[in-house]
Design an enzyme around this catalytic site. Structure first.
Site, PDB file in Angstrom:
ATOM      1  CB  THR A 132      76.886  37.652  54.046  1.00 30.60           C
ATOM      2  OG1 THR A 132      77.112  37.891  55.427  1.00 30.60           O
ATOM      3  CG2 THR A 132      76.695  36.162  53.846  1.00 30.60           C
ATOM      4  CG  ASP A 133      80.457  39.714  57.621  1.00 31.87           C
ATOM      5  OD1 ASP A 133      79.346  39.179  57.669  1.00 31.87           O
ATOM      6  OD2 ASP A 133      80.796  40.660  58.377  1.00 31.87           O
ATOM      7  CD  GLU A 134      75.793  36.120  59.255  1.00 32.09           C
ATOM      8  OE1 GLU A 134      75.083  37.064  59.551  1.00 32.09           O
ATOM      9  OE2 GLU A 134      75.555  34.959  59.604  1.00 32.09           O
ATOM     10  CE1 TYR A 158      71.674  35.090  54.532  1.00 36.35           C
ATOM     11  CE2 TYR A 158      73.372  35.435  56.195  1.00 36.35           C
ATOM     12  CZ  TYR A 158      72.734  35.833  55.036  1.00 36.35           C
ATOM     13  OH  TYR A 158      73.155  36.961  54.370  1.00 36.35           O
TER      14      TYR A 158
HETATM   15  P1  NAD Z   1      66.029  41.398  52.788  1.00 31.75           P
HETATM   16  O1  NAD Z   1      65.628  40.145  53.475  1.00 31.75           O
HETATM   17  O2  NAD Z   1      65.669  42.704  53.395  1.00 31.75           O
HETATM   18  O3  NAD Z   1      65.450  41.413  51.295  1.00 31.75           O
HETATM   19  C1  NAD Z   1      65.486  40.297  50.469  1.00 31.75           C
HETATM   20  C2  NAD Z   1      64.628  40.590  49.244  1.00 31.75           C
HETATM   21  O4  NAD Z   1      64.687  39.444  48.371  1.00 31.75           O
HETATM   22  C3  NAD Z   1      63.152  40.808  49.574  1.00 31.75           C
HETATM   23  O5  NAD Z   1      62.661  41.910  48.844  1.00 31.75           O
HETATM   24  C4  NAD Z   1      62.476  39.518  49.115  1.00 31.75           C
HETATM   25  O6  NAD Z   1      61.133  39.697  48.706  1.00 31.75           O
HETATM   26  C5  NAD Z   1      63.371  39.120  47.952  1.00 31.75           C
HETATM   27  N1  NAD Z   1      63.335  37.667  47.686  1.00 31.75           N
HETATM   28  C6  NAD Z   1      63.446  36.655  48.597  1.00 31.75           C
HETATM   29  N2  NAD Z   1      63.355  35.470  47.967  1.00 31.75           N
HETATM   30  C7  NAD Z   1      63.189  35.729  46.640  1.00 31.75           C
HETATM   31  C8  NAD Z   1      63.068  34.917  45.494  1.00 31.75           C
HETATM   32  N3  NAD Z   1      63.057  33.579  45.582  1.00 31.75           N
HETATM   33  N4  NAD Z   1      62.932  35.510  44.279  1.00 31.75           N
HETATM   34  C9  NAD Z   1      62.924  36.874  44.176  1.00 31.75           C
HETATM   35  N5  NAD Z   1      63.031  37.691  45.242  1.00 31.75           N
HETATM   36  C10 NAD Z   1      63.171  37.130  46.462  1.00 31.75           C
HETATM   37  O7  NAD Z   1      67.604  41.275  52.581  1.00 31.75           O
HETATM   38  P2  NAD Z   1      68.715  42.419  52.634  1.00 31.75           P
HETATM   39  O8  NAD Z   1      69.107  42.633  54.040  1.00 31.75           O
HETATM   40  O9  NAD Z   1      68.295  43.541  51.782  1.00 31.75           O
HETATM   41  O10 NAD Z   1      69.916  41.626  51.933  1.00 31.75           O
HETATM   42  C11 NAD Z   1      70.105  41.668  50.533  1.00 31.75           C
HETATM   43  C12 NAD Z   1      71.285  40.777  50.173  1.00 31.75           C
HETATM   44  O11 NAD Z   1      72.438  41.209  50.872  1.00 31.75           O
HETATM   45  C13 NAD Z   1      71.091  39.306  50.559  1.00 31.75           C
HETATM   46  O12 NAD Z   1      71.631  38.521  49.530  1.00 31.75           O
HETATM   47  C14 NAD Z   1      71.882  39.146  51.846  1.00 31.75           C
HETATM   48  O13 NAD Z   1      72.363  37.827  51.988  1.00 31.75           O
HETATM   49  C15 NAD Z   1      73.016  40.128  51.609  1.00 31.75           C
HETATM   50  N6  NAD Z   1      73.605  40.708  52.809  1.00 31.75           N
HETATM   51  C16 NAD Z   1      72.826  41.408  53.698  1.00 31.75           C
HETATM   52  C17 NAD Z   1      73.433  41.997  54.807  1.00 31.75           C
HETATM   53  C18 NAD Z   1      72.629  42.771  55.821  1.00 31.75           C
HETATM   54  O14 NAD Z   1      73.202  43.189  56.842  1.00 31.75           O
HETATM   55  N7  NAD Z   1      71.353  43.025  55.618  1.00 31.75           N
HETATM   56  C19 NAD Z   1      74.807  41.879  55.007  1.00 31.75           C
HETATM   57  C20 NAD Z   1      75.550  41.119  54.099  1.00 31.75           C
HETATM   58  C21 NAD Z   1      74.940  40.571  52.980  1.00 31.75           C
HETATM   59  O1  DAU Z   2      77.199  39.888  58.758  1.00 28.40           O
HETATM   60  C1  DAU Z   2      76.311  40.095  57.693  1.00 28.40           C
HETATM   61  C2  DAU Z   2      74.952  39.543  58.057  1.00 28.40           C
HETATM   62  O2  DAU Z   2      74.393  40.436  59.010  1.00 28.40           O
HETATM   63  C3  DAU Z   2      74.011  39.377  56.866  1.00 28.40           C
HETATM   64  O3  DAU Z   2      74.549  38.432  55.990  1.00 28.40           O
HETATM   65  C4  DAU Z   2      72.622  38.938  57.323  1.00 28.40           C
HETATM   66  O4  DAU Z   2      71.742  38.910  56.216  1.00 28.40           O
HETATM   67  C5  DAU Z   2      72.122  39.941  58.332  1.00 28.40           C
HETATM   68  O5  DAU Z   2      70.878  39.516  58.842  1.00 28.40           O
HETATM   69  C6  DAU Z   2      73.128  40.083  59.481  1.00 28.40           C
HETATM   70  O6  DAU Z   2      73.199  38.876  60.280  1.00 28.40           O
HETATM   71  P1  DAU Z   2      73.312  38.934  61.875  1.00 28.40           P
HETATM   72  O7  DAU Z   2      72.852  37.666  62.450  1.00 28.40           O
HETATM   73  O8  DAU Z   2      74.655  39.436  62.296  1.00 28.40           O
HETATM   74  O9  DAU Z   2      72.239  40.147  62.127  1.00 28.40           O
HETATM   75  P2  DAU Z   2      71.098  40.333  63.222  1.00 28.40           P
HETATM   76  O10 DAU Z   2      70.638  41.748  63.103  1.00 28.40           O
HETATM   77  O11 DAU Z   2      70.089  39.255  63.207  1.00 28.40           O
HETATM   78  O12 DAU Z   2      71.914  40.207  64.601  1.00 28.40           O
HETATM   79  C7  DAU Z   2      73.021  41.055  64.876  1.00 28.40           C
HETATM   80  C8  DAU Z   2      73.589  40.604  66.215  1.00 28.40           C
HETATM   81  O13 DAU Z   2      72.634  40.923  67.253  1.00 28.40           O
HETATM   82  C9  DAU Z   2      73.825  39.119  66.327  1.00 28.40           C
HETATM   83  O14 DAU Z   2      74.990  38.889  67.098  1.00 28.40           O
HETATM   84  C10 DAU Z   2      72.597  38.593  67.067  1.00 28.40           C
HETATM   85  C11 DAU Z   2      72.222  39.753  67.969  1.00 28.40           C
HETATM   86  N1  DAU Z   2      70.774  39.883  68.273  1.00 28.40           N
HETATM   87  C12 DAU Z   2      69.894  39.910  67.223  1.00 28.40           C
HETATM   88  C13 DAU Z   2      68.540  40.017  67.449  1.00 28.40           C
HETATM   89  C14 DAU Z   2      67.565  40.023  66.283  1.00 28.40           C
HETATM   90  C15 DAU Z   2      70.332  40.029  69.579  1.00 28.40           C
HETATM   91  O15 DAU Z   2      71.151  40.031  70.538  1.00 28.40           O
HETATM   92  N2  DAU Z   2      68.992  40.142  69.792  1.00 28.40           N
HETATM   93  C16 DAU Z   2      68.068  40.118  68.796  1.00 28.40           C
HETATM   94  O16 DAU Z   2      66.835  40.197  69.077  1.00 28.40           O
END
Ligand code: NAD
Ligand code: DAU
Length: 352
Positions: A132-134, A158
């Site tokens: 992730t970019d985080e 995280y």
């Molecule tokens: P998500 O939380 O929707 O899904 C995670 C999945 O992993 C779920 O199906 C869960 O059951 C499975 N899981 C969790 N722990 C496990 C374990 N110990 N063994 C096997 N399976 C397990 O996540 P997502 O949003 O689909 O993200 C997927 C990947 O992309 C993650 O690695 C996350 O860090 C990365 N990522 C997500 C975002 C985003 O915006 N969603 C952005 C950047 C990177």
């Molecule tokens: O940048 C990549 C990341 O993006 C991934 O690595 C993470 O898995 C993914 O969850 C996401 O993280 P964020 O914290 O950026 O996503 P989230 O949707 O939780 O929040 C997006 C922005 O919105 C953040 O600045 C917090 C804000 N927010 C979020 C929630 C849930 C609110 O203002 N209100 C809310 O209720």
């Protein structure tokens, strides 16, 4: 065949559904089915032999080893993780367990499997780590976007756990020569995202007439990437990326949170008229909230020829429409556990 971890989550689901559309190769899906994993997402593949689901934990080294020996995948796409920043603030331990220990056990089992492949299989094998970019921390307003060389400065449990997993992946390349690829992508949005994250939470709350909880002043900036663009980028890095390299993936869509919420309200109004904007409620900020993320995605464009296909306007329109058409899906995932999470995260926060 290839193996994906976390394939029942948001990005994994979209990746698998796209995979069977664009490839005829079998995909094995190892998922623990935590609250974020939902096999219902993949019911359209129930009779499709191209998708093989295995229930299991990436921390279970024996299970992972048995799976690798049985199916002999040519690649692993590692997506399984605890992924929600707010949950990592309330309960960091699961993040350390899955994101760090789990990634380590998966890497180690993969290393032992890879060592015993034939020389041509060893050369062709790939371990693609989805990060992730985080991990790069927070940017000032005027600072240039994150490049692949930005130093790791994670600020939440995280992102710290993801940064640790990135370091382990890097170490397995430098120490053992395991052919790894790492991707750093920005905020994904699209179909099947669990309604704890900003965009689906705002859509679900608006449709239910509930407050739209904006943290702090709502001026935090994220770069938004349509999930199917992320999936196409992963396929591109898998086939063309250089082992040991990292690739940033972004949508070139930097936007403040408040603007996102207003856009959602505007789109919903065109389908189901109501005063959604009046539901916007500013609440206590997230502790340690990163102010701005921005991804410089020129390397993947220059070296691998990948670019996102969606603009934010087209992607968000499709996303809102998907949630309008799949309100049963949202209702199903808003189980008892979901309600408990809403109490933990939102009930103690004051209205600003
Ligand atoms: P998500 O939380 O929707 O899904 C995670 C999945 O992993 C779920 O199906 C869960 O059951 C499975 N899981 C969790 N722990 C496990 C374990 N110990 N063994 C096997 N399976 C397990 O996540 P997502 O949003 O689909 O993200 C997927 C990947 O992309 C993650 O690695 C996350 O860090 C990365 N990522 C997500 C975002 C985003 O915006 N969603 C952005 C950047 C990177
Ligand atoms: O940048 C990549 C990341 O993006 C991934 O690595 C993470 O898995 C993914 O969850 C996401 O993280 P964020 O914290 O950026 O996503 P989230 O949707 O939780 O929040 C997006 C922005 O919105 C953040 O600045 C917090 C804000 N927010 C979020 C929630 C849930 C609110 O203002 N209100 C809310 O209720």
């Amino acid at each position: 065949m290839i193996l994906i971890t976390g394939g029942a989550g948001f990005i994994g689901t979209n990746f698998i559904l796209d995979w069977v559309r664009y490839s005829d190769e079998v995909i094995i899906n190892l998922d623990k089915l935590t609250y974020a994993g939902n096999l219902q997402n993949l019911t359209s593949l129930a009779d499709n032999p191209q998708h093989i689901f295995t229930h299991g934990d990436i921390c279970d080294r024996e299970k992972v080893t048995a799976l690798l020996n049985r199916y002999q995948p040519r690649a692993i796409i590692h997506m399984a993780a605890e992924s929600h920043v707010d949950r990592s603030i309330h309960g960091p331990e699961d993040f350390v367990q899955t994101n760090i220990t789990g990634t380590f056990r998966l890497l180690d089992a993969t290393h032992h499997y890879w060592k015993n492949l034939t020389p041509p299989q060893k050369i062709d094998f790939r371990f693609l780590h989805v990060s992730t970019d985080e991990v790069f921390g927070s940017l000032d307003q005027q600072a240039p976007a994150f490049t692949e060389n930005h130093c790791l400065r994670p600020n939440s449990p995280y992102s710290a756990s993801k940064a640790a997993s990135d370091c382990l992946v890097r170490a397995y390349f430098h120490t053992y020569g395991l052919p790894v690829l790492t991707t750093h992508c920005s905020n994904n949005y699209g179909a099947y995202q669990f309604p704890e994250k900003l965009i689906p939470l705002m859509i679900a709350n608006a449709l239910a007439g509930k407050p739209l909880p904006v943290y702090g002043d709502g001026q935090q900036i994220r770069d938004w990437l349509y999930v199917n663009d992320h999936c196409s980028a992963i396929r591109c890095v898998l086939e063309q990326g250089q082992p040991g390299e990292t690739y940033n993936i972004g949508g070139w869509n930097e936007k403040p949170n408040l603007e996102i919420v207003h856009t959602i309200c505007d789109i919903l109004q065109t389908y189901q008229p109501a005063d959604y904007h009046a539901l916007i409620t500013f609440i206590t900020d997230r502790p340690g909230h990163d102010r701005r993320y921005a991804i410089d995605a020129r390397k993947i464009e220059r070296e691998l020829g990948w670019k996102p296909a969606e603009t934010f306007a087209t992607g968000i329109e499709k996303t809102v429409r998907w949630y309008l058409e799949n309100q049963d899906w949202v209702a199903n995932v808003q189980s008892g556990d979901y309600r408990k999470w809403v109490e933990i995260n939102y009930d103690g926060r004051s209205i600003q």
